[in-house]
Design a protein around this motif. Structure first.
Motif, PDB file in Angstrom:
ATOM      1  N   ARG A  63       0.845  -1.185   0.000  1.00  0.00           N
ATOM      2  CA  ARG A  63       0.000   0.000   0.000  1.00  0.00           C
ATOM      3  C   ARG A  63       0.886   1.243   0.000  1.00  0.00           C
ATOM      4  N   LEU A  64       0.483   2.247  -0.769  1.00  0.00           N
ATOM      5  CA  LEU A  64       1.185   3.528  -0.821  1.00  0.00           C
ATOM      6  C   LEU A  64       0.484   4.515   0.113  1.00  0.00           C
ATOM      7  N   HIS A  65       1.150   5.611   0.437  1.00  0.00           N
ATOM      8  CA  HIS A  65       0.556   6.631   1.299  1.00  0.00           C
ATOM      9  C   HIS A  65      -0.722   7.220   0.705  1.00  0.00           C
ATOM     10  N   SER A  66      -0.866   7.155  -0.600  1.00  0.00           N
ATOM     11  CA  SER A  66      -2.076   7.656  -1.257  1.00  0.00           C
ATOM     12  C   SER A  66      -3.265   6.733  -1.046  1.00  0.00           C
ATOM     13  N   GLY A  67      -2.997   5.523  -0.568  1.00  0.00           N
ATOM     14  CA  GLY A  67      -4.054   4.522  -0.436  1.00  0.00           C
ATOM     15  C   GLY A  67      -4.072   3.563  -1.608  1.00  0.00           C
ATOM     16  N   ASP A  68      -3.377   3.913  -2.690  1.00  0.00           N
ATOM     17  CA  ASP A  68      -3.283   3.023  -3.847  1.00  0.00           C
ATOM     18  C   ASP A  68      -2.432   1.811  -3.507  1.00  0.00           C
ATOM     19  N   ILE A  69      -2.513   0.812  -4.357  1.00  0.00           N
ATOM     20  CA  ILE A  69      -1.729  -0.411  -4.196  1.00  0.00           C
ATOM     21  C   ILE A  69      -0.689  -0.474  -5.311  1.00  0.00           C
ATOM     22  N   HIS A  70       0.545  -0.771  -4.941  1.00  0.00           N
ATOM     23  CA  HIS A  70       1.616  -0.988  -5.913  1.00  0.00           C
ATOM     24  C   HIS A  70       1.872  -2.485  -6.004  1.00  0.00           C
ATOM     25  N   ALA A  71       1.663  -3.054  -7.194  1.00  0.00           N
ATOM     26  CA  ALA A  71       1.885  -4.486  -7.404  1.00  0.00           C
ATOM     27  C   ALA A  71       3.294  -4.709  -7.943  1.00  0.00           C
ATOM     28  N   PHE A  72       3.977  -5.685  -7.349  1.00  0.00           N
ATOM     29  CA  PHE A  72       5.309  -6.061  -7.814  1.00  0.00           C
ATOM     30  C   PHE A  72       5.185  -7.009  -9.008  1.00  0.00           C
ATOM     31  N   ASP A  73       6.178  -6.998  -9.865  1.00  0.00           N
ATOM     32  CA  ASP A  73       6.237  -7.905 -11.004  1.00  0.00           C
ATOM     33  C   ASP A  73       6.531  -9.327 -10.500  1.00  0.00           C
ATOM     34  N   GLU A  74       5.718 -10.273 -10.902  1.00  0.00           N
ATOM     35  CA  GLU A  74       5.858 -11.648 -10.413  1.00  0.00           C
ATOM     36  C   GLU A  74       7.166 -12.306 -10.841  1.00  0.00           C
ATOM     37  N   GLU A  75       7.632 -12.014 -12.049  1.00  0.00           N
ATOM     38  CA  GLU A  75       8.913 -12.572 -12.500  1.00  0.00           C
ATOM     39  C   GLU A  75      10.074 -12.036 -11.668  1.00  0.00           C
ATOM     40  N   GLU A  76      10.020 -10.746 -11.350  1.00  0.00           N
ATOM     41  CA  GLU A  76      11.062 -10.157 -10.510  1.00  0.00           C
ATOM     42  C   GLU A  76      11.035 -10.758  -9.112  1.00  0.00           C
ATOM     43  N   LEU A  77       9.835 -10.969  -8.561  1.00  0.00           N
ATOM     44  CA  LEU A  77       9.722 -11.587  -7.237  1.00  0.00           C
ATOM     45  C   LEU A  77      10.295 -13.001  -7.246  1.00  0.00           C
ATOM     46  N   SER A  78       9.968 -13.762  -8.267  1.00  0.00           N
ATOM     47  CA  SER A  78      10.481 -15.130  -8.378  1.00  0.00           C
ATOM     48  C   SER A  78      12.005 -15.129  -8.480  1.00  0.00           C
ATOM     49  N   LYS A  79      12.535 -14.246  -9.305  1.00  0.00           N
ATOM     50  CA  LYS A  79      13.992 -14.123  -9.465  1.00  0.00           C
ATOM     51  C   LYS A  79      14.652 -13.762  -8.132  1.00  0.00           C
ATOM     52  N   LEU A  80      14.029 -12.831  -7.383  1.00  0.00           N
ATOM     53  CA  LEU A  80      14.594 -12.418  -6.108  1.00  0.00           C
ATOM     54  C   LEU A  80      14.560 -13.562  -5.096  1.00  0.00           C
ATOM     55  N   LEU A  81      13.453 -14.277  -5.020  1.00  0.00           N
ATOM     56  CA  LEU A  81      13.361 -15.406  -4.082  1.00  0.00           C
ATOM     57  C   LEU A  81      14.371 -16.502  -4.419  1.00  0.00           C
ATOM     58  N   ASN A  82      14.706 -16.640  -5.677  1.00  0.00           N
ATOM     59  CA  ASN A  82      15.730 -17.611  -6.079  1.00  0.00           C
ATOM     60  C   ASN A  82      17.140 -17.122  -5.762  1.00  0.00           C
ATOM     61  N   THR A  83      17.302 -15.809  -5.617  1.00  0.00           N
ATOM     62  CA  THR A  83      18.605 -15.215  -5.309  1.00  0.00           C
ATOM     63  C   THR A  83      18.877 -15.205  -3.805  1.00  0.00           C
ATOM     64  N   VAL A  84      17.850 -14.917  -3.013  1.00  0.00           N
ATOM     65  CA  VAL A  84      18.010 -14.755  -1.570  1.00  0.00           C
ATOM     66  C   VAL A  84      17.749 -16.093  -0.868  1.00  0.00           C
ATOM     67  N   PRO A  85      18.687 -16.558  -0.067  1.00  0.00           N
ATOM     68  CA  PRO A  85      18.474 -17.808   0.680  1.00  0.00           C
ATOM     69  C   PRO A  85      17.260 -17.699   1.610  1.00  0.00           C
ATOM     70  N   PRO A  86      16.479 -18.779   1.722  1.00  0.00           N
ATOM     71  CA  PRO A  86      15.259 -18.748   2.541  1.00  0.00           C
ATOM     72  C   PRO A  86      15.479 -18.339   3.999  1.00  0.00           C
ATOM     73  N   TYR A  87      16.655 -18.585   4.559  1.00  0.00           N
ATOM     74  CA  TYR A  87      16.872 -18.204   5.952  1.00  0.00           C
ATOM     75  C   TYR A  87      16.927 -16.696   6.146  1.00  0.00           C
ATOM     76  N   TYR A  88      16.986 -15.901   5.078  1.00  0.00           N
ATOM     77  CA  TYR A  88      16.925 -14.446   5.167  1.00  0.00           C
ATOM     78  C   TYR A  88      15.509 -13.901   4.953  1.00  0.00           C
ATOM     79  N   TRP A  89      14.579 -14.705   4.506  1.00  0.00           N
ATOM     80  CA  TRP A  89      13.270 -14.222   4.074  1.00  0.00           C
ATOM     81  C   TRP A  89      12.498 -13.487   5.163  1.00  0.00           C
ATOM     82  N   GLU A  90      12.612 -13.892   6.407  1.00  0.00           N
ATOM     83  CA  GLU A  90      11.890 -13.197   7.479  1.00  0.00           C
ATOM     84  C   GLU A  90      12.521 -11.849   7.823  1.00  0.00           C
ATOM     85  N   LEU A  91      13.753 -11.636   7.415  1.00  0.00           N
ATOM     86  CA  LEU A  91      14.508 -10.448   7.801  1.00  0.00           C
ATOM     87  C   LEU A  91      14.532  -9.355   6.733  1.00  0.00           C
ATOM     88  N   MET A  92      14.506  -9.757   5.478  1.00  0.00           N
ATOM     89  CA  MET A  92      14.638  -8.810   4.373  1.00  0.00           C
ATOM     90  C   MET A  92      13.255  -8.413   3.859  1.00  0.00           C
TER      91      MET A  92
END
Length: 140
Positions: free
Chosen positions: A42-71
């Motif tokens: 959610r943005l301060h305007s109340g609008d929603i910003h959607a992330f790109d699903e391919e970018e999210l998948s790429k990031l999750l493949n880059t970051v080890p799962p033990y960091y997921w709760e922290l980052m």
């Protein structure tokens, strides 16, 4: 400069700053939330910003799962011009935000993380993850 002109400039600056903050994230989410299916903030305007699903998948493949709760997402940067005339992008947020950026850019994590990025590092980040990054200007 007359007092009226100064007041008008300050009023314009305050109004422009307020409008810009409407498009800044009002929240961040953990990578664990992303892995569980959340794909927006959610943005301060109340609008929603959607992330790109391919970018999210790429990031999750880059970051080890033990960091997921922290980052957290999104990555927030502040552009500023240094006294020597060069530009940099300061990484906003806590140490885990800085570590996330460092992991993306350099492939490793140190105790401090990436405090700032030069123009080349910023270009690498924004080219790979344009929907995950917000940039604002430093006022100095």
């Amino acid at each position: 400069m007359s007092e009226k002109i100064r007041e008008a400039i300050e009023k314009k600056y305050r109004e422009d700053s307020r409008r810009l903050t409407l498009y800044w994230p009002a929240e961040t989410i953990t990578l664990l939330e992303v892995a569980r299916g959340r794909k927006d903030v959610r943005l301060h305007s109340g609008d929603i910003h959607a992330f790109d699903e391919e970018e999210l998948s790429k990031l999750l493949n880059t970051v080890p799962p033990y960091y997921w709760e922290l980052m957290r997402l999104p990555v927030m940067l502040r552009y500023r011009r240094r006294e020597d005339g060069t530009s940099e992008y300061a990484v906003e947020g806590g140490v885990w935000q800085k570590r996330l950026v460092e992991l993306i850019i350099k492939g490793n994590v140190t105790s401090k993380g990436a405090e700032s990025l030069n123009v080349q590092e910023f270009a690498l980040l924004i080219t790979s993850y344009k929907s995950l990054v917000f940039v604002t200007l430093a006022v100095e």
